[in-house]
Scaffold this active site. Structure first.
Site, mmCIF file in Angstrom:
data_model
loop_
_atom_site.group_PDB
_atom_site.id
_atom_site.type_symbol
_atom_site.label_atom_id
_atom_site.label_comp_id
_atom_site.label_asym_id
_atom_site.label_seq_id
_atom_site.Cartn_x
_atom_site.Cartn_y
_atom_site.Cartn_z
ATOM 1 N N ASP A 168 -10.003 2.831 -3.696
ATOM 2 C CA ASP A 168 -10.527 1.372 -3.114
ATOM 3 C C ASP A 168 -12.052 1.152 -3.794
ATOM 4 O OD1 ASP A 168 -8.440 1.007 -1.747
ATOM 5 O OD2 ASP A 168 -9.265 1.067 0.146
ATOM 6 N N ASP A 177 0.774 -1.356 0.158
ATOM 7 C CA ASP A 177 -0.018 -0.033 0.007
ATOM 8 C C ASP A 177 0.735 1.342 0.154
ATOM 9 O OD1 ASP A 177 -2.450 1.125 -0.090
ATOM 10 O OD2 ASP A 177 -3.309 -0.609 1.393
ATOM 11 N N TRP A 210 -3.207 3.145 -5.955
ATOM 12 C CA TRP A 210 -4.681 3.730 -6.094
ATOM 13 C C TRP A 210 -4.788 4.589 -7.339
ATOM 14 C CZ3 TRP A 210 -2.763 6.898 -1.836
ATOM 15 C CH2 TRP A 210 -2.324 5.930 -0.625
#
Length: 549
Positions: A217, A160, A198
């Site tokens: 997300d 992440d 993302w």
């Protein structure tokens, strides 16, 4: 699954993550399939939860159709000791993580884990989990790589960017490259790597990772599914060779309507996205489970070519997606009629737009029914036409087999490879896909040029026999911009625009036309300008002028 088998599967992922791209399609590992803990459980995970999901994967027959991963996301972190060593959460994983990975492996499955490229994880930010502070890889890259992969035995990692982006504002390529190099050095066995930034991070991701996220997300609602499809709609040139645009985890079984679930799984398969189920497997209803286990649909996702579908045609608010399966430029293609609108939509698609001709048969791989192909003779449309009505928020995914494959005459700019493109929003004049009224597919590519790293490249301009062709480039007229054209590495044409006065807000398209020579097979056509931007490009037309080579 034996350790030998597990290492071999891992080797495929690892090779594709760290080695140069290969040509042989049959050697490309397909997108991973499995289950991940984040969507439903966030940081509220445990040893027993992970084991029950692994058990369900096998019991429900999902393993039998290709779902092979059980991935533990954020929430397993406990604390770092004085030496910096990470310890698992004492209540959630009282016996540690190695025993969990071993249990997953004992089921013949692969085990995945999670971390952040920065110091803190996303759970520390969005779930107020204090255990996520200081749990990221920043400053502990090699130490964590040894622990997670060599000591605990995990096979996959999602990395992440909350800690690296929200708190530290680190540079993506440099940060992820450092992490991936540490994993390569210390893991001790092959590891599949997912970059979770993302947004499409840039073409560099393909050199270090197996997959990369292209959107924020996912959520269990239609607007989120539609948004992610739109984000990935024009990224087909950046996937392939065993590396994939990741559309995020599946929200099947979490409240979508049946037709929306079909769009969700259907488009993830057409676009060759990783397929990680995000629900509680023990609560899956029969229809959702049947969709997830549809072998014909999954075969499109797992096809050995590993290609992402592209938009071949727009029809009103609907999209026609297509890609080769089984073999490049073969007689069988996967096609999807996608209707994001709130009302039903009738499609009429000439097979010529799909590069197919002659007698053909089409099969709906979701309903397993035959799809109608008619012969139409009219001024507007002549030849074999695929006809179907698709409900609101619906899709029809098909395989079409024809007697003949024909060469395309139009190549949209949005099919091209853009080495300077990313979706990070940091560039003043970002290279990108711009909606332009009057363009052939509704999209133009803009802000290409200024240096030789910022080009527009069609890598697969096809000629059956080679020879002389007329090339036409359709572009938006612009004042005092230059554009050069290179064909197979040789400069073929140069243009300088000189826009005439036109009405305010009016878009004026022009064409540059010239002759080129193509070789048999794939050819590369590149547009560039080393000193200025080039005009916004709509498409490329390739017309045969002389028979033979």
């Amino acid at each position: 699954m034996t350790a030998k088998q597990r290492n071999f599967i891992g080797f495929l992922f690892f090779s594709l993550s760290v080695l140069p791209c290969r040509v042989e399609a049959q050697q490309f590992a397909p997108p991973i399939m499995g289950w991940s803990s984040w969507n439903t459980f966030h940081v509220n995970i445990s040893d027993s939860l992970i084991r029950t999901q692994a058990d369900a994967m096998v019991r429900l027959g999902l393993k039998d159709v290709g779902y092979t991963h059980i991935n533990i996301d954020d929430g397993f972190f406990g604390w770092r000791d004085a030496s910096g060593e990470m310890h698992p959460h004492p209540q959630r994983f009282p016996n540690g993580l190695k025993v969990v990975a071993d249990y997953i492996h004992s089921k013949g499955l692969m085990a995945g884990i999670y971390s952040d490229a920065g110091a803190n994880t996303c759970g520390s930010k969005y779930d107020a989990d204090d255990h996520g502070f200081g749990a990221g890889l920043y400053g502990h890259e090699e130490q964590d790589a040894r622990l997670y992969f060599r000591d605990w035995g995990f096979d996959f990692i999602k990395i992440d960017y909350c800690g690296a982006g929200t708190w530290l504002d680190l540079e993506e390529q440099k940060r992820y490259t450092a992490v991936c190099e540490a994993i390569k050095k210390e893991a001790g066995h092959p590891v599949s790597i997912n970059i979770c930034r993302w947004a499409f991070p840039g073409v560099w991701a393909k050199n270090i990772a197996t997959s990369w996220r292209i959107s924020r997300d996912i959520l269990p609602n239609w607007s989120s599914i539609k948004y992610i499809i739109e984000k990935n709609m024009y990224l087909s040139a950046f996937a392939g060779d065993g590396h994939y645009n990741d559309m995020d985890m599946l929200e099947i079984g979490r409240g979508l309507k049946p037709s929306e679930e079909e769009v969700h799984v259907g488009m993830w398969c057409m676009m060759s996205s990783p397929m990680l189920i995000g629900c509680d497997l023990n609560k899956l209803n029969e229809s959702s489970l049947a969709l997830l286990k549809n072998r014909e649909l999954l075969a499109i996702n797992q096809d050995r070519l590993g290609l992402q579908a592209y938009v071949a045609l727009r029809q009103g608010p609907g999209y026609v997606f297509v890609k080769d399966i089984k073999e490049r430029r073969g007689l069988t293609r996967a096609v999807a009629l996608y209707n994001p609108a709130d009302t039903a939509l009738s499609f009429e698609v000439p097979l010529s737009e799909l590069e197919l001709a002659g007698k053909a048969k089409a099969k709906d791989v979701i309903s397993h029914a035959e799809v109608k192909i008619e012969t139409v003779k009219s001024p507007a449309m002549n030849g074999n036409v695929l006809k179907a009505t698709v409900p609101a928020h619906g899709i029809k995914v098909m395989t079409i087999e024809a007697k003949q494959r024909i060469a395309p005459t139009r190549y949209e700019a949005e099919w091209a490879y853009l080495p300077a493109y990313n979706d990070l929003g940091k560039r003043k004049l970002p290279v990108g896909f711009t909606k332009v009224k009057g363009s052939s597919g509704g999209i133009c590519v803009s802000n290409v040029g200024g240096d030789m790293d910022n080009t527009l490249v069609w890598k697969h301009v096809w000629s059956e026999q080679g020879g002389t062709y007329k090339l036409r480039i359709r572009y938006v007229d612009a004042q005092r911009l230059t554009m050069k054209v290179m064909v197979n590495g040789k400069e073929a044409y140069a243009l300088q625009t000189s826009q005439q006065a036109i009405a305010k807000n009016q878009i004026d398209f022009k064409e540059a036309a010239f002759e080129i020579n193509l070789k048999p097979g794939d050819n590369e056509v590149k547009l560039y300008s080393p000193l200025t931007l080039i005009p916004a490009v709509d498409c490329l037309y390739v017309d045969k002028t002389v028979t033979g080579k």
